[in-house]
Design a protein around this motif. Structure first.
Motif, PDB file in Angstrom:
ATOM      1  N   MET A   1       0.820  -1.190   0.000  1.00  0.00           N
ATOM      2  CA  MET A   1       0.000   0.000   0.000  1.00  0.00           C
ATOM      3  C   MET A   1       0.868   1.259   0.000  1.00  0.00           C
ATOM      4  O   MET A   1       0.661   2.152  -0.793  1.00  0.00           O
ATOM      5  N   THR A   2       1.846   1.314   0.922  1.00  0.00           N
ATOM      6  CA  THR A   2       2.702   2.497   0.996  1.00  0.00           C
ATOM      7  C   THR A   2       3.504   2.666  -0.282  1.00  0.00           C
ATOM      8  O   THR A   2       3.628   3.785  -0.795  1.00  0.00           O
ATOM      9  N   GLN A   3       4.048   1.576  -0.802  1.00  0.00           N
ATOM     10  CA  GLN A   3       4.849   1.662  -2.018  1.00  0.00           C
ATOM     11  C   GLN A   3       4.015   2.190  -3.182  1.00  0.00           C
ATOM     12  O   GLN A   3       4.510   2.964  -4.006  1.00  0.00           O
ATOM     13  N   LYS A   4       2.752   1.804  -3.249  1.00  0.00           N
ATOM     14  CA  LYS A   4       1.872   2.311  -4.306  1.00  0.00           C
ATOM     15  C   LYS A   4       1.721   3.820  -4.196  1.00  0.00           C
ATOM     16  O   LYS A   4       1.737   4.531  -5.204  1.00  0.00           O
ATOM     17  N   ARG A   5       1.583   4.296  -2.968  1.00  0.00           N
ATOM     18  CA  ARG A   5       1.467   5.738  -2.755  1.00  0.00           C
ATOM     19  C   ARG A   5       2.776   6.442  -3.106  1.00  0.00           C
ATOM     20  O   ARG A   5       2.771   7.543  -3.667  1.00  0.00           O
ATOM     21  N   VAL A   6       3.894   5.818  -2.785  1.00  0.00           N
ATOM     22  CA  VAL A   6       5.200   6.378  -3.149  1.00  0.00           C
ATOM     23  C   VAL A   6       5.310   6.468  -4.665  1.00  0.00           C
ATOM     24  O   VAL A   6       5.727   7.501  -5.207  1.00  0.00           O
ATOM     25  N   ASP A   7       4.919   5.395  -5.344  1.00  0.00           N
ATOM     26  CA  ASP A   7       4.985   5.359  -6.817  1.00  0.00           C
ATOM     27  C   ASP A   7       4.115   6.436  -7.462  1.00  0.00           C
ATOM     28  O   ASP A   7       4.403   6.878  -8.571  1.00  0.00           O
ATOM     29  N   LYS A   8       3.077   6.864  -6.760  1.00  0.00           N
ATOM     30  CA  LYS A   8       2.194   7.917  -7.281  1.00  0.00           C
ATOM     31  C   LYS A   8       2.663   9.321  -6.894  1.00  0.00           C
ATOM     32  O   LYS A   8       1.984  10.302  -7.176  1.00  0.00           O
ATOM     33  N   GLY A   9       3.809   9.415  -6.206  1.00  0.00           N
ATOM     34  CA  GLY A   9       4.375  10.725  -5.865  1.00  0.00           C
ATOM     35  C   GLY A   9       3.819  11.337  -4.602  1.00  0.00           C
ATOM     36  O   GLY A   9       3.806  12.560  -4.458  1.00  0.00           O
ATOM     37  N   ASP A  10       3.404  10.525  -3.646  1.00  0.00           N
ATOM     38  CA  ASP A  10       2.859  11.003  -2.380  1.00  0.00           C
ATOM     39  C   ASP A  10       4.010  11.286  -1.407  1.00  0.00           C
ATOM     40  O   ASP A  10       4.665  10.372  -0.919  1.00  0.00           O
ATOM     41  N   ALA A  11       4.239  12.569  -1.118  1.00  0.00           N
ATOM     42  CA  ALA A  11       5.365  12.968  -0.266  1.00  0.00           C
ATOM     43  C   ALA A  11       5.245  12.400   1.147  1.00  0.00           C
ATOM     44  O   ALA A  11       6.247  12.012   1.746  1.00  0.00           O
ATOM     45  N   ALA A  12       4.033  12.342   1.687  1.00  0.00           N
ATOM     46  CA  ALA A  12       3.847  11.802   3.038  1.00  0.00           C
ATOM     47  C   ALA A  12       4.213  10.319   3.084  1.00  0.00           C
ATOM     48  O   ALA A  12       4.826   9.850   4.050  1.00  0.00           O
ATOM     49  N   ALA A  13       3.859   9.587   2.037  1.00  0.00           N
ATOM     50  CA  ALA A  13       4.212   8.165   1.972  1.00  0.00           C
ATOM     51  C   ALA A  13       5.728   7.997   1.846  1.00  0.00           C
ATOM     52  O   ALA A  13       6.311   7.084   2.443  1.00  0.00           O
ATOM     53  N   MET A  14       6.353   8.883   1.087  1.00  0.00           N
ATOM     54  CA  MET A  14       7.817   8.833   0.946  1.00  0.00           C
ATOM     55  C   MET A  14       8.489   9.083   2.286  1.00  0.00           C
ATOM     56  O   MET A  14       9.458   8.413   2.634  1.00  0.00           O
TER      57      MET A  14
END
Length: 169
Positions: A1-14
């Motif tokens: 889930m987190t990696q998907k958000r990272v892949d979409k450019g989500d700074a909070a997830a990064m």
């Protein structure tokens, strides 16, 4: 889930994933270079918290080669966006290198945002004769105004229950 958000450019997830790589948590192996990459990308996307974190690790050489100027740059970026701890650190750095007037300016801004640590630093400058009574009074009044503005029944109840985190001060 987190990696998907990272892949979409989500700074909070990064930031979240970077924190976990940096500390080797949530089953992830400690990987400081990966954490730095994630934090850098999040900072590039405007995350002031990751600018602060990068400032801390570079300035202090925590898992990376110490790079004082790079650390200060990240604190400056975060401070310009209102990150009080970054501005406080800039004040501390200015004080250490003898730029007391600049330190006072940084700490006054922080005190007016309700940051007690900066107010105490100004009080220390005043007691050592490095700040005037008027400068300390300005910071104290700004601090008191900020604290008053932040009061709410919910915060008072949280304090009463011992839920309120002192580190937020």
């Amino acid at each position: 889930m987190t990696q998907k958000r990272v892949d979409k450019g989500d700074a909070a997830a990064m930031q979240f994933l970077g924190d976990n790589y940096y500390h080797g948590m949530l089953g992830l192996a400690k990987d400081v270079p990966r954490a730095i990459d994630l934090w850098t990308e999040a900072a590039d996307l405007g995350s002031i918290v990751t600018h602060y974190q990068l400032g801390v690790v570079y300035y202090n050489g925590l898992g990376v080669e110490e790079d004082e100027s790079r650390g200060i740059h990240h604190w400056q970026q975060a401070a310009m966006e209102g990150h009080v701890q970054s501005r406080n650190n800039l004040g501390a750095f200015a004080f250490v290198i003898g730029k007391h007037e600049l330190a006072l300016q940084h700490w006054t801004v922080c005190a007016k945002m309700g940051y007690e640590l900066s107010l105490n630093a100004i009080k220390g400058m005043f007691t050592r004769g490095q700040a005037t009574k008027a400068q300390y009074a300005e910071a104290l009044m700004g601090y008191q105004n900020a604290v008053e503005e932040m009061k709410s029944p919910q915060r008072e109840e949280a304090k009463r229950l011992g839920v309120y985190a002192k580190s937020i001060k």
